[in-house]
Design an enzyme around this catalytic site. Structure first.
Site, PDB file in Angstrom:
ATOM      1  N   ASP A 109       0.863  -1.191   0.000  1.00 56.63           N
ATOM      2  CA  ASP A 109       0.000   0.000   0.000  1.00 56.63           C
ATOM      3  C   ASP A 109       0.896   1.236   0.000  1.00 56.63           C
ATOM      4  OD1 ASP A 109      -1.924   1.895   0.317  1.00 56.63           O
ATOM      5  OD2 ASP A 109      -2.654   1.209   2.252  1.00 56.63           O
ATOM      6  N   PHE A 161      -9.785  -0.858   0.480  1.00 63.72           N
ATOM      7  CA  PHE A 161      -9.416  -1.814   1.518  1.00 63.72           C
ATOM      8  C   PHE A 161      -9.979  -3.181   1.133  1.00 63.72           C
ATOM      9  CE2 PHE A 161      -9.196  -4.097   5.437  1.00 63.72           C
ATOM     10  CZ  PHE A 161      -8.013  -3.632   5.994  1.00 63.72           C
ATOM     11  N   ARG A 174     -10.096 -13.864   6.915  1.00 69.16           N
ATOM     12  CA  ARG A 174      -8.877 -14.339   6.263  1.00 69.16           C
ATOM     13  C   ARG A 174      -9.136 -15.567   5.407  1.00 69.16           C
ATOM     14  NH1 ARG A 174      -4.362 -11.678   8.360  1.00 69.16           N
ATOM     15  NH2 ARG A 174      -4.493 -11.067  10.538  1.00 69.16           N
TER      16      ARG A 174
HETATM   17  P1  5GP Z   1       1.991  -0.530   3.718  1.00 69.67           P
HETATM   18  O1  5GP Z   1       3.037  -0.575   4.787  1.00 69.67           O
HETATM   19  O2  5GP Z   1       2.487  -0.857   2.326  1.00 69.67           O
HETATM   20  O3  5GP Z   1       1.176   0.722   3.746  1.00 69.67           O
HETATM   21  O4  5GP Z   1       0.913  -1.612   4.073  1.00 69.67           O
HETATM   22  C1  5GP Z   1       1.212  -2.898   4.075  1.00 69.67           C
HETATM   23  C2  5GP Z   1       0.479  -3.628   5.175  1.00 69.67           C
HETATM   24  O5  5GP Z   1      -0.755  -3.007   5.574  1.00 69.67           O
HETATM   25  C3  5GP Z   1       0.121  -4.967   4.638  1.00 69.67           C
HETATM   26  O6  5GP Z   1       1.106  -5.902   5.020  1.00 69.67           O
HETATM   27  C4  5GP Z   1      -1.217  -5.256   5.277  1.00 69.67           C
HETATM   28  O7  5GP Z   1      -0.992  -5.889   6.521  1.00 69.67           O
HETATM   29  C5  5GP Z   1      -1.825  -3.903   5.564  1.00 69.67           C
HETATM   30  N1  5GP Z   1      -2.787  -3.481   4.507  1.00 69.67           N
HETATM   31  C6  5GP Z   1      -2.601  -2.487   3.607  1.00 69.67           C
HETATM   32  N2  5GP Z   1      -3.673  -2.383   2.797  1.00 69.67           N
HETATM   33  C7  5GP Z   1      -4.549  -3.345   3.193  1.00 69.67           C
HETATM   34  C8  5GP Z   1      -5.855  -3.748   2.730  1.00 69.67           C
HETATM   35  O8  5GP Z   1      -6.445  -3.224   1.786  1.00 69.67           O
HETATM   36  N3  5GP Z   1      -6.433  -4.788   3.385  1.00 69.67           N
HETATM   37  C9  5GP Z   1      -5.831  -5.433   4.428  1.00 69.67           C
HETATM   38  N4  5GP Z   1      -6.503  -6.438   4.996  1.00 69.67           N
HETATM   39  N5  5GP Z   1      -4.609  -5.077   4.897  1.00 69.67           N
HETATM   40  C10 5GP Z   1      -3.977  -4.044   4.278  1.00 69.67           C
END
Ligand code: 5GP
Ligand code: MG
Length: 186
Positions: A109, A161, A174
């Site tokens: 993300d 999300f 999950r």
């Molecule tokens: P980042 O550090 O890249 O912003 O986010 C990565 C982490 O955030 C992922 O490993 C995941 O755990 C969580 N995450 C980010 N976007 C989503 C989403 O749309 N759904 C879910 N369930 N987790 C997300």
């Protein structure tokens, strides 16, 4: 319940087909080498299990000698939004030194989680560091350096999300066999 499963974005047959392709890609990339897969818990467990099997199926016998390690990453919201705390298992260094490492996550993300994990793994004397994520969000706002981009991505998705196929919302969903959007009820 204030929220529920919304639109199915990636059905299970598309996930299976793409995981098969990624398995063949890894079989090529790591042929004759002994990589260590470092999985970021917990969201990637379903992907991990399917992927390593597809990889094994696509590999010639004895040329896919790989091992698995698990790390956890928690991001802190609020006053320090950029802070990600990474927990590595005891003695990881001795098991990854000199080997190619593939860091695996469920979703990319902002990129902070993957970058933070790579910053901890890189100094452990690894021979090579690559990253693979099942999902990557297309975002309106560009990601800031020093964010590390994944080397391989399963699916690019819109910036919503998502839940299912290992991904949760507050500890639920999950085990959905597909990836769906989370629907927030008004
Ligand atoms: P980042 O550090 O890249 O912003 O986010 C990565 C982490 O955030 C992922 O490993 C995941 O755990 C969580 N995450 C980010 N976007 C989503 C989403 O749309 N759904 C879910 N369930 N987790 C997300
Ligand atoms: Mg995560």
């Amino acid at each position: 319940m204030p929220e529920e499963v919304g639109e199915v974005l990636i059905p299970s047959d598309r996930i299976a087909a793409r995981v098969g392709e990624l398995g063949r890609l890894l079989a090529d990339a790591y042929a004759g080498r002994e990589p260590v897969v470092v999985a970021i818990m917990k969201g990637c467990v379903l992907f991990l299990a399917d992927l390593v099997r597809a990889w094994g199926e696509a590999s010639q016998p004895h040329v896919a000698a790989m091992d698995l390690e698990f790390v956890s990453a928690q991001s802190y919201e609020g006053t320090r939004p950029a802070k990600v705390r990474v927990t590595l298992p005891e003695g990881l260094e001795t098991r990854v030194a000199g080997r190619p490492v593939l860091v695996l996550d469920d979703i990319f993300d902002t990129g902070r989680t993957l970058s933070a994990v790579c910053r901890r793994i890189e100094p452990l004397g690894v021979a090579e560091l690559k990253t693979l994520v099942l999902l990557a969000k297309r975002r309106a706002a560009p990601r800031e350096p020093p964010i590390r981009r994944p080397d391989w991505v399963g699916f690019e998705i819109e910036d919503r999300f998502v839940i299912g196929y290992g991904l949760d919302y507050r500890g639920r969903w999950r085990n959905l066999p597909y990836v769906a959007a989370l629907r927030q009820k008004p």
